[in-house]
Write an enzyme that holds these catalytic residues in place. Structure first.
Site, PDB file in Angstrom:
ATOM      1  N   HIS A 106     -32.810 -88.346 -23.220  1.00 48.63           N
ATOM      2  CA  HIS A 106     -33.494 -87.253 -22.526  1.00 48.63           C
ATOM      3  C   HIS A 106     -34.178 -87.797 -21.292  1.00 48.63           C
ATOM      4  O   HIS A 106     -34.651 -88.938 -21.299  1.00 48.63           O
ATOM      5  CB  HIS A 106     -34.535 -86.582 -23.435  1.00 48.63           C
ATOM      6  N   GLU A 144     -30.472 -80.962 -28.933  1.00 52.05           N
ATOM      7  CA  GLU A 144     -29.119 -80.458 -29.146  1.00 52.05           C
ATOM      8  C   GLU A 144     -28.494 -80.924 -30.458  1.00 52.05           C
ATOM      9  O   GLU A 144     -27.584 -80.273 -30.983  1.00 52.05           O
ATOM     10  CB  GLU A 144     -28.220 -80.867 -27.967  1.00 52.05           C
TER      11      GLU A 144
HETATM   12  N1  ACO Z   1     -25.260 -91.897 -24.920  1.00 52.64           N
HETATM   13  C1  ACO Z   1     -24.941 -93.071 -24.359  1.00 52.64           C
HETATM   14  N2  ACO Z   1     -25.611 -93.595 -23.314  1.00 52.64           N
HETATM   15  C2  ACO Z   1     -26.634 -92.884 -22.824  1.00 52.64           C
HETATM   16  C3  ACO Z   1     -27.036 -91.658 -23.378  1.00 52.64           C
HETATM   17  C4  ACO Z   1     -26.292 -91.166 -24.469  1.00 52.64           C
HETATM   18  N3  ACO Z   1     -26.602 -89.986 -25.036  1.00 52.64           N
HETATM   19  N4  ACO Z   1     -28.089 -91.185 -22.687  1.00 52.64           N
HETATM   20  C5  ACO Z   1     -28.357 -92.072 -21.723  1.00 52.64           C
HETATM   21  N5  ACO Z   1     -27.471 -93.101 -21.815  1.00 52.64           N
HETATM   22  C6  ACO Z   1     -27.401 -94.279 -20.948  1.00 52.64           C
HETATM   23  C7  ACO Z   1     -27.060 -93.866 -19.523  1.00 52.64           C
HETATM   24  O1  ACO Z   1     -25.648 -93.838 -19.346  1.00 52.64           O
HETATM   25  C8  ACO Z   1     -27.721 -94.952 -18.729  1.00 52.64           C
HETATM   26  O2  ACO Z   1     -26.904 -96.093 -18.779  1.00 52.64           O
HETATM   27  P1  ACO Z   1     -26.519 -96.928 -17.451  1.00 52.64           P
HETATM   28  O3  ACO Z   1     -27.854 -97.426 -16.947  1.00 52.64           O
HETATM   29  O4  ACO Z   1     -25.626 -97.988 -17.962  1.00 52.64           O
HETATM   30  O5  ACO Z   1     -25.879 -95.940 -16.518  1.00 52.64           O
HETATM   31  C9  ACO Z   1     -28.976 -95.283 -19.553  1.00 52.64           C
HETATM   32  O6  ACO Z   1     -28.721 -94.827 -20.872  1.00 52.64           O
HETATM   33  C10 ACO Z   1     -30.236 -94.612 -19.056  1.00 52.64           C
HETATM   34  O7  ACO Z   1     -29.982 -93.223 -18.957  1.00 52.64           O
HETATM   35  P2  ACO Z   1     -31.202 -92.225 -18.636  1.00 52.64           P
HETATM   36  O8  ACO Z   1     -31.780 -92.582 -17.309  1.00 52.64           O
HETATM   37  O9  ACO Z   1     -32.122 -92.218 -19.797  1.00 52.64           O
HETATM   38  O10 ACO Z   1     -30.440 -90.841 -18.533  1.00 52.64           O
HETATM   39  P3  ACO Z   1     -30.800 -89.582 -17.632  1.00 52.64           P
HETATM   40  O11 ACO Z   1     -32.242 -89.306 -17.660  1.00 52.64           O
HETATM   41  O12 ACO Z   1     -30.164 -89.719 -16.276  1.00 52.64           O
HETATM   42  O13 ACO Z   1     -29.973 -88.455 -18.402  1.00 52.64           O
HETATM   43  C11 ACO Z   1     -29.370 -87.099 -20.260  1.00 52.64           C
HETATM   44  C12 ACO Z   1     -30.547 -87.727 -19.482  1.00 52.64           C
HETATM   45  C13 ACO Z   1     -28.488 -86.344 -19.275  1.00 52.64           C
HETATM   46  C14 ACO Z   1     -29.940 -86.129 -21.268  1.00 52.64           C
HETATM   47  C15 ACO Z   1     -28.584 -88.239 -20.967  1.00 52.64           C
HETATM   48  O14 ACO Z   1     -29.423 -88.894 -21.902  1.00 52.64           O
HETATM   49  C16 ACO Z   1     -27.306 -87.729 -21.640  1.00 52.64           C
HETATM   50  O15 ACO Z   1     -26.286 -87.612 -20.986  1.00 52.64           O
HETATM   51  N6  ACO Z   1     -27.373 -87.410 -22.964  1.00 52.64           N
HETATM   52  C17 ACO Z   1     -26.222 -86.873 -23.633  1.00 52.64           C
HETATM   53  C18 ACO Z   1     -26.045 -85.376 -23.335  1.00 52.64           C
HETATM   54  C19 ACO Z   1     -27.094 -84.539 -24.043  1.00 52.64           C
HETATM   55  O16 ACO Z   1     -27.375 -84.706 -25.217  1.00 52.64           O
HETATM   56  N7  ACO Z   1     -27.671 -83.578 -23.264  1.00 52.64           N
HETATM   57  C20 ACO Z   1     -28.678 -82.637 -23.768  1.00 52.64           C
HETATM   58  C21 ACO Z   1     -30.036 -83.024 -23.243  1.00 52.64           C
HETATM   59  S1  ACO Z   1     -31.288 -81.922 -23.873  1.00 52.64           S
HETATM   60  C22 ACO Z   1     -31.124 -80.525 -22.887  1.00 52.64           C
HETATM   61  O17 ACO Z   1     -30.770 -80.591 -21.754  1.00 52.64           O
HETATM   62  C23 ACO Z   1     -31.384 -79.222 -23.517  1.00 52.64           C
END
Ligand code: ACO
Length: 357
Positions: free
Chosen positions: A243, A298
């Protein structure tokens, strides 16, 4: 330039406070856990909109007006198409609503979302849509319009727990989109369409359907570790985890897990989900030791909506039916600011003298 506007404060709001560091969510003075067990869809519409509209009626009258608006919306159902995409259908339905900033339009949007989503579910399975019953609560009627049978009180209560848990959540992507649109004075319908279009993406509200796909694909606890390793090795994001704001567990995950566990017959599915959740969290901690990635809303949304008999293709539209209350409240709050949202960008393109003739 702050990628993803992570640390940019772009609004002051009296609607909700997301305390990401300690995993707390307050909506209009209520902790989300308390909201989930106490209030229904209509109560939360009243709670969020009370200061947004001068002509707000009592909660009971608002509920009656939402019921009547469901009946009216049914008369305007968009024609069924071979395209069974439920978000597309909902977007078509909302796109035809009148577009102004009044309470009447707010009520229409809140009521018609449920009607259009239920109708789309019926069309997608080749069935005729079911006429709304304005005497029922919004949640009970939504489930009845999908299944054909009025649900038991505890089932409708579980859907209320979902809809009110997701009604608002600070300046998430879809709410920000709705606020930007409303700042141009385009109208509440336009703002809601902006919100819906942002919500549908898999990184935001499009995640819960894929959560179930993931659980199905894993199939058995014994497959979990290898499945997760493979997905992470391919650079995939695991749906229902991570998140932008929460660095502790998303409090909505537990509110929804509790709501699901109160439904009969869910114990086995929840136990399996908990196992997968533990495995995923362990793997994410190993891969990203410096970034706290926790379970988000989610993951247990998927378990709860599945238990309610809502097909996974309709999860994001159902989310929109709850979040529309927040989009409207934020749109009205933005309008009261009186200024168009217009940030700056930094130009990094070629300069004229460097371009070839
Ligand atoms: N699975 C695997 N890797 C992940 C996940 C995940 N669920 N979430 C973050 N990461 C990774 C990113 O790829 C990133 O890696 P990198 O540095 O190698 O590129 C690292 O963790 C840091 O990511 P964040 O900065 O924490 O992610 P950001 O804030 O940009 O995105 C998001 C947040 C979009 C929710 C992301 O965690 C994600 O894609 N989760 C999966 C989709 C999801 O569950 N969405 C629902 C969110 S809740 C809502 O919107 C109602």
């Amino acid at each position: 330039m702050d990628s993803g506007l992570e640390n940019v404060v772009a609004a002051e709001t009296a609607l909700s406070d997301v305390k990401g560091d300690i995993g707390e969510l307050i909506i209009k003075g209520w902790y989300v856990e308390k909201l989930a067990t106490s209030l229904a869809f209509e109560d939360v519409a009243h709670l969020l909109w009370a200061t947004a509209f001068e002509d707000m009626p009592s909660t009971q009258d608002l509920g009656a007006q939402i019921g009547a608006a469901r009946v009216e919306a049914f008369k305007r159902l968009p024609a069924a198409t071979t395209n069974s995409d439920i978000i597309q259908y909902l977007r078509r339905g909302w796109a035809n609503e009148r577009d102004d900033e009044t309470l009447g339009t707010a009520i229409t949007l809140a009521a018609s979302g449920l009607v259009y989503t239920a109708a789309a579910v019926r069309f997608a399975s080749g069935q005729a849509p079911i006429t709304p019953d304005p005497r029922l609560s919004s949640s009970a009627d939504f489930l009845r319009m999908i299944t054909g049978t009025a649900p038991q009180a505890h089932t409708a209560r579980a859907l209320d727990a979902y809809l009110v848990t997701v009604c608002d959540h600070g300046l998430n992507a879809s709410t920000f989109a709705a606020r930007v649109v409303s700042s141009t004075r385009a109208g509440l319908t336009s703002a809601v369409l902006g919100g819906l279009s942002a919500l549908k993406g898999p990184l935001h509200g499009g995640a819960p359907g894929p959560v179930l796909d993931m659980l199905d694909d894993i199939g058995d606890e014994a497959n979990a570790e290898a499945w997760i390793d493979q997905a992470l090795a391919k650079g995939e994001r695991l749906m229902g985890f991570g998140h932008r704001v929460y660095r502790a567990r998303d409090p909505r995950a537990d509110a929804l897990k509790s709501a699901a566990s109160r439904l009969p017959g869910t114990a086995g599915r929840i136990a399996f989900s908990e196992h997968i959740e533990r495995e995923v969290l362990g793997k994410l901690r190993s891969k990203y030791p410096n970034r706290a990635l926790e379970t988000n809303v989610e993951f247990y949304t998927a378990i709860l909506l599945e238990a309610l008999g809502i097909p996974r293709e309709a999860f994001t539209a159902t989310f929109a039916c709850g979040r529309v209350l927040g989009w409207i409240a934020h749109a009205r709050e933005q309008i009261s600011e009186g200024r168009i949202v217009r940030p700056k960008s930094v130009y990094r393109g070629p300069m004229p003298e460097l371009m070839e003739a």
